[in-house]
Enzyme design. Structure first.
Site, PDB file in Angstrom:
ATOM      1  N   SER A  66      -9.756   3.825  -3.549  1.00  0.00           N
ATOM      2  CA  SER A  66      -9.525   2.525  -2.935  1.00  0.00           C
ATOM      3  C   SER A  66     -10.102   1.428  -3.809  1.00  0.00           C
ATOM      4  CB  SER A  66     -10.220   2.480  -1.568  1.00  0.00           C
ATOM      5  OG  SER A  66     -10.072   1.218  -0.971  1.00  0.00           O
ATOM      6  N   TYR A 120     -17.459   2.986   4.560  1.00  0.00           N
ATOM      7  CA  TYR A 120     -16.164   3.284   3.909  1.00  0.00           C
ATOM      8  C   TYR A 120     -16.299   3.040   2.402  1.00  0.00           C
ATOM      9  CZ  TYR A 120     -11.107   3.101   2.937  1.00  0.00           C
ATOM     10  OH  TYR A 120      -9.848   3.329   2.424  1.00  0.00           O
TER      11      TYR A 120
HETATM   12  O1  NJP Z   1      -3.295   5.810   6.307  1.00  0.00           O
HETATM   13  P1  NJP Z   1      -2.591   6.702   7.436  1.00  0.00           P
HETATM   14  P2  NJP Z   1      -3.028   5.614   4.733  1.00  0.00           P
HETATM   15  N1  NJP Z   1      -7.546  16.183   8.371  1.00  0.00           N
HETATM   16  O2  NJP Z   1      -3.500   6.593   8.610  1.00  0.00           O
HETATM   17  C1  NJP Z   1      -4.595  12.143   7.514  1.00  0.00           C
HETATM   18  C2  NJP Z   1      -6.494   5.162   1.539  1.00  0.00           C
HETATM   19  N2  NJP Z   1      -6.348   3.709   1.498  1.00  0.00           N
HETATM   20  O3  NJP Z   1      -1.765   6.167   4.309  1.00  0.00           O
HETATM   21  O4  NJP Z   1      -4.250  14.450  10.480  1.00  0.00           O
HETATM   22  C3  NJP Z   1      -6.341  16.096   7.795  1.00  0.00           C
HETATM   23  O5  NJP Z   1      -1.169   6.319   7.604  1.00  0.00           O
HETATM   24  C4  NJP Z   1      -3.629  11.653   8.577  1.00  0.00           C
HETATM   25  O6  NJP Z   1      -2.993  12.771   9.194  1.00  0.00           O
HETATM   26  P3  NJP Z   1      -3.292  13.335  10.678  1.00  0.00           P
HETATM   27  C5  NJP Z   1      -7.175   5.712   2.768  1.00  0.00           C
HETATM   28  O7  NJP Z   1      -8.575   5.608   2.718  1.00  0.00           O
HETATM   29  C6  NJP Z   1      -5.490   3.066   2.316  1.00  0.00           C
HETATM   30  O8  NJP Z   1      -3.308   4.190   4.451  1.00  0.00           O
HETATM   31  O9  NJP Z   1      -1.942  13.810  11.134  1.00  0.00           O
HETATM   32  N3  NJP Z   1      -5.683  14.946   7.630  1.00  0.00           N
HETATM   33  C7  NJP Z   1      -2.632  10.886   7.736  1.00  0.00           C
HETATM   34  O10 NJP Z   1      -1.653  11.750   7.221  1.00  0.00           O
HETATM   35  C8  NJP Z   1      -6.705   7.150   2.741  1.00  0.00           C
HETATM   36  O11 NJP Z   1      -7.548   7.933   1.932  1.00  0.00           O
HETATM   37  C9  NJP Z   1      -5.399   1.676   2.271  1.00  0.00           C
HETATM   38  O12 NJP Z   1      -3.830  12.200  11.480  1.00  0.00           O
HETATM   39  C10 NJP Z   1      -6.276  13.828   8.091  1.00  0.00           C
HETATM   40  C11 NJP Z   1      -3.484  10.341   6.594  1.00  0.00           C
HETATM   41  O13 NJP Z   1      -4.723  11.077   6.585  1.00  0.00           O
HETATM   42  C12 NJP Z   1      -5.320   7.062   2.100  1.00  0.00           C
HETATM   43  O14 NJP Z   1      -5.212   5.745   1.565  1.00  0.00           O
HETATM   44  C13 NJP Z   1      -6.163   0.960   1.376  1.00  0.00           C
HETATM   45  C14 NJP Z   1      -7.533  13.839   8.699  1.00  0.00           C
HETATM   46  C15 NJP Z   1      -3.824   8.892   6.809  1.00  0.00           C
HETATM   47  O15 NJP Z   1      -2.639   8.168   6.822  1.00  0.00           O
HETATM   48  C16 NJP Z   1      -4.150   7.302   3.025  1.00  0.00           C
HETATM   49  O16 NJP Z   1      -4.252   6.458   4.164  1.00  0.00           O
HETATM   50  C17 NJP Z   1      -7.018   1.640   0.552  1.00  0.00           C
HETATM   51  C18 NJP Z   1      -8.167  15.081   8.845  1.00  0.00           C
HETATM   52  N4  NJP Z   1      -9.368  15.199   9.427  1.00  0.00           N
HETATM   53  C19 NJP Z   1      -7.112   3.018   0.609  1.00  0.00           C
HETATM   54  N5  NJP Z   1      -7.852  12.565   9.059  1.00  0.00           N
HETATM   55  C20 NJP Z   1      -4.510   0.895   3.194  1.00  0.00           C
HETATM   56  N6  NJP Z   1      -3.658   1.536   3.971  1.00  0.00           N
HETATM   57  O17 NJP Z   1      -4.573  -0.355   3.191  1.00  0.00           O
HETATM   58  C21 NJP Z   1      -6.827  11.799   8.651  1.00  0.00           C
HETATM   59  O18 NJP Z   1      -7.757   0.943  -0.305  1.00  0.00           O
HETATM   60  N7  NJP Z   1      -5.880  12.539   8.072  1.00  0.00           N
END
Ligand code: NJP
Length: 234
Positions: A129, A142
């Site tokens: 990030s 974070y």
């Molecule tokens: O968010 P979201 P992003 N075990 O919520 C999964 C970084 N980032 O695409 O388990 C397994 O749509 C969750 O799946 P589910 C951010 O820090 C973003 O934005 O089904 N999986 C979903 O597929 C992150 O590292 C922004 O709920 C788990 C995914 O994670 C990455 O981008 C800015 C889980 C999250 O998808 C992807 O996030 C930035 C678990 N325990 C960095 N917990 C931004 N969006 O602005 C969650 O700087 N997931």
């Protein structure tokens, strides 16, 4: 890992539409199956896995090796982003951030590294990030998790380049995804969603950066790509 929505889902679709064979994972299996079904030819397999549970992550790696014989790329993308000031002392929330964002990446590395070392090739990618570079108010934990991922991935690069294993982090700024649903504090959630709505990128832009890092010659290792919206100041 973490492909059921946002950046992970966009990357899965982008790579699958460019001919990759994928194993996609997350906790929401129904969302993974929707992604699989949306692709014209079935080049995607799905598995339910929680990245905080090492047994789940190991099972994904074992199943993938059984199915494909090798693993070219592991993308540790799962993340959460609760927003709160430290004075609130949300220890459970802090623990959750560190378990998903840091231990999740380490679990992925621990499970796949023996396979890639044996292959003498492979590519481990993590979503980091802009928050892994710049500290902003209410995001300290974070920020800490993403600084940690950057350090871990650089350590991995130094250790594993001799084994032919590439390492990359992709560091987005604001992106239009479901990440903002992981903010518990209503006031902070409203403020973050307003920013994200006004400047957030389409997750496809991050998918293209991931694909660029993957699509490099054997002697080239793209270690970090930062992708900010033009309107983002920090
Ligand atoms: O968010 P979201 P992003 N075990 O919520 C999964 C970084 N980032 O695409 O388990 C397994 O749509 C969750 O799946 P589910 C951010 O820090 C973003 O934005 O089904 N999986 C979903 O597929 C992150 O590292 C922004 O709920 C788990 C995914 O994670 C990455 O981008 C800015 C889980 C999250 O998808 C992807 O996030 C930035 C678990 N325990 C960095 N917990 C931004 N969006 O602005 C969650 O700087 N997931």
């Amino acid at each position: 890992m973490g492909a059921s929505s946002g950046i992970g889902a966009a990357t899965a679709k982008y790579l699958a539409s460019h001919g990759a064979k994928l194993m996609i994972t997350a906790r929401r299996k129904d969302r993974l199956d929707e992604i699989k079904d949306s692709m014209p030819e079935s080049c995607i397999s799905t598995l339910k896995a929680d990245v905080t549970n090492f047994e789940d992550v190991q099972a994904v790696v074992d199943y993938t090796v059984d199915k494909f014989g090798h693993i070219d790329v592991m993308y540790n993308n799962a993340g959460v982003m609760p927003v709160n000031s430290l004075i609130k002392g949300q220890r459970q929330e802090w623990q959750r951030i560190l378990e998903v964002n840091v231990m999740g990446v380490l679990n992925g590395i621990a499970a796949v590294l023996p396979v890639m070392v044996k292959q003498k090739s492979g590519h481990i990618i993590a979503t980091d990030s802009v928050a892994g570079h710049v500290v902003v108010p209410n995001l300290a934990v974070y920020n800490g998790s993403k600084f940690a991922v950057r350090a871990i991935m650089e350590g991995l690069r130094q250790e594993q380049r001799v084994n032919g294993i590439k390492t990359s982090i992709v560091s987005p700024g604001a992106v239009h995804t479901e990440l903002y649903n992981t903010i518990n504090d209503p006031k902070n959630k409203k403020a973050e969603i307003e920013t994200e709505k006004s400047i957030g990128l389409n997750p496809n832009q991050i998918a293209r950066a991931v694909a660029f890092a993957i699509d490099t010659p054997k002697d080239t290792d793209v270690n970090e790509i930062i992708v900010r919206p033009m309107k983002q100041t920090v």
